[in-house]
Write a protein that holds these residues in place. Structure first.
Motif, PDB file in Angstrom:
ATOM      1  N   HIS A  66       0.856  -1.192   0.000  1.00 40.64           N
ATOM      2  CA  HIS A  66       0.000   0.000   0.000  1.00 40.64           C
ATOM      3  C   HIS A  66       0.887   1.236   0.000  1.00 40.64           C
ATOM      4  O   HIS A  66       1.735   1.403   0.871  1.00 40.64           O
ATOM      5  N   ALA A  99       3.367   0.966   6.358  1.00 41.12           N
ATOM      6  CA  ALA A  99       3.092   0.381   5.041  1.00 41.12           C
ATOM      7  C   ALA A  99       4.263   0.522   4.074  1.00 41.12           C
ATOM      8  O   ALA A  99       4.484  -0.343   3.230  1.00 41.12           O
ATOM      9  N   PRO A 143      -4.228  -5.463   6.420  1.00 43.73           N
ATOM     10  CA  PRO A 143      -3.077  -4.703   5.912  1.00 43.73           C
ATOM     11  C   PRO A 143      -2.014  -4.563   6.998  1.00 43.73           C
ATOM     12  O   PRO A 143      -2.331  -4.367   8.179  1.00 43.73           O
TER      13      PRO A 143
END
Length: 197
Positions: free
Chosen positions: A61, A181, A163
């Motif tokens: 991401h 991320a 995530p």
């Protein structure tokens, strides 16, 4: 005279042919070095590959960051992987742990940084003694700090499939929750490289 000459030429040619047949293989064999005919064992040098689909089930991401690692940082990667295995957790847990440490300390086991310190944050994961992570000595032990992080990760429902930044943030409670991320690709590459080494 033709007949005599012809027989002589054919006789000489026959001797040359016979000498080549007899002498040829002997000469060729003598010129060939002896080969040891012992059986050779085939050794498989490759170790089983890590399933890269398990490392990043959601892909990455955002923009990814990457740094070059020195020997200390590489040793800390290996320590995180060893602690993950010892905690009976999988490669995904190691990816989350390494990405978290990349964000928090760039994989350096930081002691107290004086005025530059974020409160009393220490170690690979910038854990705080005053927040109950352990003593300064424990937090600056890579095995202990990784195990403490993983203990927190185990308590996050569904961490395996969420995530990375959400899983890391739930454990770390950072002021910059999306920052984890950016390290997912490098963390996954490091786990792929060192998990079976």
């Amino acid at each position: 005279m033709n007949t005599i000459m012809r027989k002589s030429v054919l006789g000489i040619a026959g001797l040359a042919f016979a000498g080549g047949v007899i002498g040829g293989p002997v000469a060729a064999h003598a010129a060939t070095p002896a080969v040891d005919a012992k059986p050779v064992a085939v050794v498989q040098a490759d170790k089983p590959a890590v399933d890269k689909g398990k490392l990043m089930p959601n892909g990455t991401h955002g923009t990814q960051s990457r740094i070059n690692l020195d020997d200390e940082q590489t040793a800390n990667v290996k320590a995180i992987i060893a602690a993950t295995k010892k905690s009976d957790m999988n490669e995904r847990a190691a990816v989350i742990s390494i990405a978290t440490s990349l964000q928090e300390s760039k994989l350096h086991n930081l002691g107290h940084l004086g005025d530059a310190n974020d409160h009393d944050s220490l170690g690979l994961f910038q854990q705080r003694p005053t927040s109950g992570w352990g003593t300064p000595e424990q937090i600056t032990d890579p095995q202990y700090s990784t195990t403490a992080f993983l203990k927190g990760l185990k308590q996050v429902d569904g961490w395996q499939d969420m995530p990375l930044t959400d899983a890391a943030q739930t454990v770390q409670v950072s002021a910059y929750p999306d920052a984890y991320a950016q390290w997912e690709q490098q963390a996954a590459d490091l786990v792929a490289q060192y998990w079976n080494s």
